[in-house]
Scaffold this active site. Structure first.
Site, PDB file in Angstrom:
ATOM      1  N   LEU A  53     -56.902  13.460  30.029  1.00 20.30           N
ATOM      2  CA  LEU A  53     -56.025  12.763  29.088  1.00 20.30           C
ATOM      3  C   LEU A  53     -54.651  12.462  29.681  1.00 20.30           C
ATOM      4  CD1 LEU A  53     -56.751  14.998  25.942  1.00 20.30           C
ATOM      5  CD2 LEU A  53     -58.019  12.984  26.725  1.00 20.30           C
ATOM      6  N   TYR A 103     -48.798  -1.533  33.044  1.00 27.26           N
ATOM      7  CA  TYR A 103     -49.494  -0.385  32.461  1.00 27.26           C
ATOM      8  C   TYR A 103     -50.996  -0.628  32.430  1.00 27.26           C
ATOM      9  CZ  TYR A 103     -51.081   2.947  28.909  1.00 27.26           C
ATOM     10  OH  TYR A 103     -51.758   3.939  28.233  1.00 27.26           O
ATOM     11  N   LYS A 107     -54.096   1.436  34.338  1.00 28.35           N
ATOM     12  CA  LYS A 107     -55.196   2.073  33.601  1.00 28.35           C
ATOM     13  C   LYS A 107     -56.540   1.532  34.075  1.00 28.35           C
ATOM     14  CE  LYS A 107     -54.678   4.706  30.719  1.00 28.35           C
ATOM     15  NZ  LYS A 107     -54.491   6.180  30.772  1.00 28.35           N
ATOM     16  N   ASN A 132     -54.170   1.865  19.427  1.00 29.40           N
ATOM     17  CA  ASN A 132     -52.978   2.630  19.050  1.00 29.40           C
ATOM     18  C   ASN A 132     -53.402   3.838  18.217  1.00 29.40           C
ATOM     19  OD1 ASN A 132     -50.743   0.629  19.903  1.00 29.40           O
ATOM     20  ND2 ASN A 132     -52.126  -0.629  18.687  1.00 29.40           N
ATOM     21  N   GLY A 282     -44.972  31.690 -30.059  1.00 27.15           N
ATOM     22  CA  GLY A 282     -44.998  31.232 -31.434  1.00 27.15           C
ATOM     23  C   GLY A 282     -44.859  29.736 -31.618  1.00 27.15           C
TER      24      GLY A 282
END
Length: 369
Positions: A53, A103, A107, A132, A282
């Site tokens: 991860l 990015y 990946k 997301n 009461g």
């Protein structure tokens, strides 16, 4: 089974590890940025399954994308090769891997490295391209709009929404973790080369913001969200996880008089409302009936009697109730009813009505039982 989790202190890593422990897994090797290469070597030698991860998504310099998303993956695989460890590897990738940005490119490189490793060694590799992800423990003001908005709205801080119509593909953290544990058992969801998490919620930014503000408002108007909608249920849970620790509680408006008090607790658009009634010793409350509105009474402390009379008859029906034996009493339409405290202490009754109180149409008619 000995399980290696890289990125163990990250958002997904923390949620995964606590759930692995809930499932009875005890031998979990937790690797993160402050771990040593010596520890990685030991883990790579002994592990029997790998959740990879670890990654970089908000670096100070662009080159760190490749270093974190490709370089460390390469280091991990070399360690596994060194010990001829063919454990299954799950890679946390991103839908950004399909895009031509720094990015996404990094990946994609990590994915290709893992696919080639699987071909070369025969090890089973599972690549997930996550959308997301949102939920508890996600870091606000970092790379998640949902986390940032939840955090800021819970603290009365401003948020910036450039385009309310932008649609996000969202995965809830518990759904993701459930899928990862399925992969551990060889039951992963797979289509072609990639694995996937279900469900993916497609929601506009505007709707997310509106819902988050409604969650904040619900603490004042006592309205609970429609949790029948799976996304709203998850987003609400997410929002609550961002509350400031000194603001978990909030006050309710107590309507107090000499008889005791009546306090509305929660309301919903489709499930009515719940209120708390406190009666002094009461005291008799009620003596009214309804055409369509119906209620449920539950005495949780003290003792008393609930009386009924059909409005066009004379017979009075009594139900004696006590907090020592919890019983729900239905209040049907067409019966005038009251509740009397027969004890020496306050009697506390939880009252549910099938509709929210509407002062313009109260459907309440006062008639003595």
């Amino acid at each position: 089974m000995k399980i290696l989790v890289t990125g163990a202190k990250g958002f997904i890593g923390k949620n995964l590890i606590v759930e692995l422990k809930n499932h009875g897994y005890k031998d979990i090797f937790e690797y993160d940025m402050d771990s040593t290469l010596e520890e990685l070597e030991t883990y790579a030698k002994e592990c029997e399954f790998v959740f990879h991860l670890a990654g970089v998504n908000r670096p100070k310099e662009e080159k760190e994308f490749v270093e974190g998303n490709y370089g460390f993956t390469s280091t991990l695989l070399e360690q596994l090769k060194k010990f001829k460890n063919k454990s299954t590897i799950v890679l946390s990738s991103s839908i950004q891997a399909a895009l031509e940005n720094p990015y996404g490119i990094s990946k994609k490189m990590g994915e290709e490295l893992l696919f080639n490793y699987g071909k070369d060694t025969g090890a089973k590799v599972l690549v997930y391209r996550f959308a997301n992800v949102f939920g508890k423990w996600c870091r606000p003001n970092y790379n998640s709009a949902v986390a940032t908005f939840s955090y800021n709205i819970a603290r009365d801080l401003p948020i910036t929404v450039n385009n309310r119509d932008v649609e996000l593909n969202l995965i809830y953290i518990d759904d993701l973790v459930s899928e990862l544990i399925r992969s551990l058992k060889g039951e992963e969801n797979r289509k072609d080369d990639y694995c996937y998490v279900e469900p993916v919620h497609k929601v506009t930014l505007g709707k997310i913001v509106d819902l988050l503000y409604s969650f904040k408002e619900s603490r004042m108007n006592r309205q609970i969200p429609n949790t029948e909608d799976p996304f709203i249920k998850k987003l609400y849970s997410n929002y609550l996880s961002y509350l400031p620790t000194d603001q978990f509680s909030y006050d309710l408006k107590m309507n107090i008089d000499h008889r005791g008090s009546f306090t509305e607790f929660i309301k919903s658009p489709d499930r009515g409302q719940v209120s708390i009634n406190i009666s002094k010793p009461g005291i008799i409350k009620g003596n009214h009936w309804h055409h369509t509105k119906n209620e449920k009474f539950l005495v949780v402390s003290g003792k008393g009697v609930i009386r009924f009379r059909k409005v066009d008859e004379t017979e009075v029906i009594e139900y004696f109730v006590s907090g020592e034996k919890l019983q729900v009493v239905d209040i049907p339409p067409g019966y005038t009813h009251n509740i009397e405290n027969l004890g020496d202490t306050d009697m506390v009754t939880v009252m549910w009505a099938n509709e929210k109180f509407d002062p313009e149409k109260p459907d309440t008619y006062f008639v003595e039982v």
